[in-house]
Enzyme design. Structure first.
Site, short mmCIF file in Angstrom:
data_model
loop_
_atom_site.label_atom_id
_atom_site.label_comp_id
_atom_site.label_asym_id
_atom_site.label_seq_id
_atom_site.Cartn_x
_atom_site.Cartn_y
_atom_site.Cartn_z
N CYS A 144 -5.22 -7.48 24.15
CA CYS A 144 -6.47 -7.68 24.87
C CYS A 144 -6.26 -8.75 25.94
O CYS A 144 -5.40 -9.62 25.78
CB CYS A 144 -7.58 -8.08 23.90
SG CYS A 144 -8.09 -6.65 22.94
N CYS A 147 -4.59 -2.78 19.88
CA CYS A 147 -3.48 -3.37 19.13
C CYS A 147 -2.50 -2.34 18.58
O CYS A 147 -1.46 -2.68 18.05
CB CYS A 147 -3.99 -4.28 18.02
SG CYS A 147 -5.52 -3.75 17.25
N TYR A 178 -6.15 10.64 4.12
CA TYR A 178 -4.79 10.94 3.66
C TYR A 178 -4.87 11.74 2.35
O TYR A 178 -5.95 12.10 1.89
CB TYR A 178 -3.98 9.65 3.54
CG TYR A 178 -3.76 8.98 4.90
CD1 TYR A 178 -2.99 9.62 5.87
CD2 TYR A 178 -4.35 7.77 5.22
CE1 TYR A 178 -2.80 9.04 7.13
CE2 TYR A 178 -4.16 7.18 6.47
CZ TYR A 178 -3.38 7.82 7.43
OH TYR A 178 -3.20 7.26 8.67
N ARG A 238 -7.75 -6.29 12.21
CA ARG A 238 -7.55 -6.65 13.62
C ARG A 238 -7.63 -8.16 13.88
O ARG A 238 -6.83 -8.68 14.68
CB ARG A 238 -8.54 -5.87 14.50
CG ARG A 238 -8.19 -4.38 14.58
CD ARG A 238 -9.33 -3.55 15.12
NE ARG A 238 -10.46 -3.49 14.20
CZ ARG A 238 -11.63 -2.91 14.49
NH1 ARG A 238 -11.81 -2.36 15.67
NH2 ARG A 238 -12.59 -2.88 13.58
N GLN A 241 0.85 -1.19 0.00
CA GLN A 241 0.00 0.00 0.00
C GLN A 241 0.89 1.25 0.00
O GLN A 241 1.75 1.40 0.87
CB GLN A 241 -0.91 0.03 1.23
CG GLN A 241 -1.93 1.17 1.14
CD GLN A 241 -2.80 1.30 2.38
OE1 GLN A 241 -2.30 1.49 3.48
NE2 GLN A 241 -4.11 1.21 2.20
N CYS A 279 -10.97 -11.81 18.20
CA CYS A 279 -10.78 -10.35 18.35
C CYS A 279 -12.02 -9.73 18.98
O CYS A 279 -13.14 -9.94 18.51
CB CYS A 279 -10.52 -9.74 16.97
SG CYS A 279 -10.43 -7.95 16.98
C1 LIG Z 1 -3.18 -1.03 14.04
C2 LIG Z 1 -3.90 -0.65 12.77
C3 LIG Z 1 -3.18 -0.14 11.70
C4 LIG Z 1 -3.84 0.20 10.50
N1 LIG Z 1 -3.10 0.64 9.42
C5 LIG Z 1 -3.70 0.87 8.23
C6 LIG Z 1 -2.92 1.20 7.08
O1 LIG Z 1 -1.70 1.27 7.10
N2 LIG Z 1 -3.61 1.43 5.92
C7 LIG Z 1 -4.97 1.33 5.84
O2 LIG Z 1 -5.53 1.52 4.77
N3 LIG Z 1 -5.72 1.00 6.91
C8 LIG Z 1 -5.12 0.76 8.10
N4 LIG Z 1 -5.87 0.36 9.17
C9 LIG Z 1 -7.32 0.12 8.98
C10 LIG Z 1 -7.58 -1.35 8.63
O3 LIG Z 1 -6.95 -1.74 7.44
C11 LIG Z 1 -9.09 -1.64 8.47
O4 LIG Z 1 -9.61 -0.84 7.43
C12 LIG Z 1 -9.88 -1.42 9.77
O5 LIG Z 1 -9.14 -1.82 10.90
C13 LIG Z 1 -11.22 -2.18 9.79
O6 LIG Z 1 -11.05 -3.56 9.62
P1 LIG Z 1 -11.07 -4.65 10.84
O7 LIG Z 1 -12.42 -4.54 11.51
O8 LIG Z 1 -10.85 -5.97 10.16
O9 LIG Z 1 -9.98 -4.29 11.77
C14 LIG Z 1 -5.25 0.04 10.39
C15 LIG Z 1 -5.96 -0.46 11.49
C16 LIG Z 1 -5.32 -0.80 12.66
C17 LIG Z 1 -6.12 -1.37 13.82
#
Ligand SMILES: Cc1cc2nc3c(=O)[nH]c(=O)nc-3n(C[C@H](O)[C@H](O)[C@H](O)COP(=O)(O)O)c2cc1C
Length: 366
Positions: free
Chosen positions: A359, A346, A169, A318, A100, A340
């Protein structure tokens, strides 16, 4: 019959199943943005855990776009050998990985940039310091920075590139009427606000060639008053095919930080897949494969989204911090639901810590 473990395709990239590791800033890089050895180990663990495609944490395409300390960089050819080792490690473990690429614009931390930049010099409560408006020459420079970063992704041997167009961004800032108040060709109406994204995609495609997988994570709706509406976001969605992208991952835009894109407390099936209604709308606007992220925790919900045709791939962040081998555990019937609890603990709070599930152990049903 499981849809989740059927092979899938993104452009020319063949994937063994429909599970994607959504980009996750690991905070495992040195001061110049070079990956540390522990990141290689993490990617190998994810690859062995059975996820179909890993998307790396966001990498900055230019020093002016470094979002936070310990972010990985892809702004110079000198970084290619270190990145190539990551790609090789994943391939050696039988996985696939895309990178990315990002520029933080006004959302960069004062710890990592002296000043922040944006399409317009706006102010907002959530900004640590107000940005400087970018002159046209700087816009052109950063379009090229995205293109050169994408070339490095390919040269380092990764399987694809994902352009970060979400979460407030720089690309998200150009798309948003909340930030982009420009009166030149880079602003004014949706066509003008989309021009930066279009130019980035054109420049990236020119560098990587016609067959290289080029994905986008797109924020289709801002979470601030006066931001991009869902209708406008769907206008961008409609334009993606003409930008020669190969897949779209759906998320939120400005203000789409932790509270709206990374929701806490997902406990029941009804809390899961929180952007599903947006994917359903997107399906009518694009023929590109749709990757849906946001709150997936149970195999039942993942299979449901796939079988209704609302998305082609399921993306997890996550749950894979918590259990990197969740895909294999689901495939072999060992586990139906991620452990999770979506408490958002995290994040790395201190330098050197890196992402980790913190957690309480008793909550993790292993
Ligand atoms: C620790 C952490 C770091 C993340 N870093 C990025 C990132 O670098 N780029 C991005 O597009 N989203 C980032 N996200 C967002 C996740 O990719 C995702 O869109 C969001 O956590 C929802 O999905 P989930 O419910 O599976 O966690 C990050 C989320 C977390 C928790």
């Amino acid at each position: 019959m499981s849809m989740l473990f059927k092979p899938g395709k993104i452009g020319t990239l063949e994937l063994p199943n429909r599970l994607v590791r959504s980009a996750t800033a690991e905070r495992m890089a040195d001061a110049d943005g070079r990956p540390l050895p522990k990141l290689k180990a993490l990617y190998q663990e994810l690859a062995r855990g059975g996820v179909g495609l890993i998307i790396s944490g966001h990498m900055y395409v230019h020093p002016s776009g470094k979002c936070h300390p310990e972010m990985m960089g892809i702004y110079s050819d000198e970084l290619i050998p270190g990145l190539a080792e990551l790609a090789e490690a994943v391939h050696g473990a039988g996985g696939r990985i895309a990178v990315q690429i990002n520029h933080g614009g006004m959302q960069c931390s004062p710890e990592t940039v002296k000043e922040t930049i944006a399409p317009s010099a706006i102010d907002a409560d959530f900004l640590k310091h107000p940005p400087r408006e970018m002159p046209p020459a700087e816009i052109e420079l950063l379009i090229d920075a995205f293109a050169q970063a994408a070339r490095r992704v390919k040269e380092a041997g990764f399987d694809g590139v994902q352009i970060h167009g979400a979460h407030g961004y720089l690309i998200s800032q150009f798309l948003s009427p909340f930030v982009n108040k420009r009166s030149d060709k880079w602003g004014r109406g949706l066509v003008g606000r989309m021009r930066f994204l279009r130019a980035v995609c054109r420049a990236v495609r020119a560098e990587v060639g016609p067959d290289y997988p080029m994905l986008i994570k797109l924020g289709v709706k801002d979470a601030v008053d006066g931001g991009m509406t869902l209708e406008e976001g769907m206008g961008v969605m409609t334009a993606l095919e003409s930008m020669r992208l190969d897949a779209v991952e759906i998320s939120a835009g400005i203000g789409g930080g932790r509270s709206s894109s990374i929701r806490k407390g997902i406990r029941s099936a009804a809390d899961e897949a929180y952007f599903r209604p947006w994917a359903q709308k997107a399906r009518k606007r694009t023929r590109l494969p749709i990757i849906l992220v946001g709150g997936f925790r149970s195999q039942r919900v993942m299979e449901d989204v796939l079988s209704y045709g609302d998305a082609d791939f399921i993306s997890l962040c996550r749950p894979l911090i918590c259990e990197p081998d969740l895909p294999n555990r689901m495939r072999t019937g060992l586990q139906e639901r991620s452990s999770c609890i979506s408490a958002n603990l995290c994040w790395a709070e201190q330098e050197g810590e890196g992402i980790a599930c913190k957690c309480p152990l008793e909550k993790l049903d292993r």
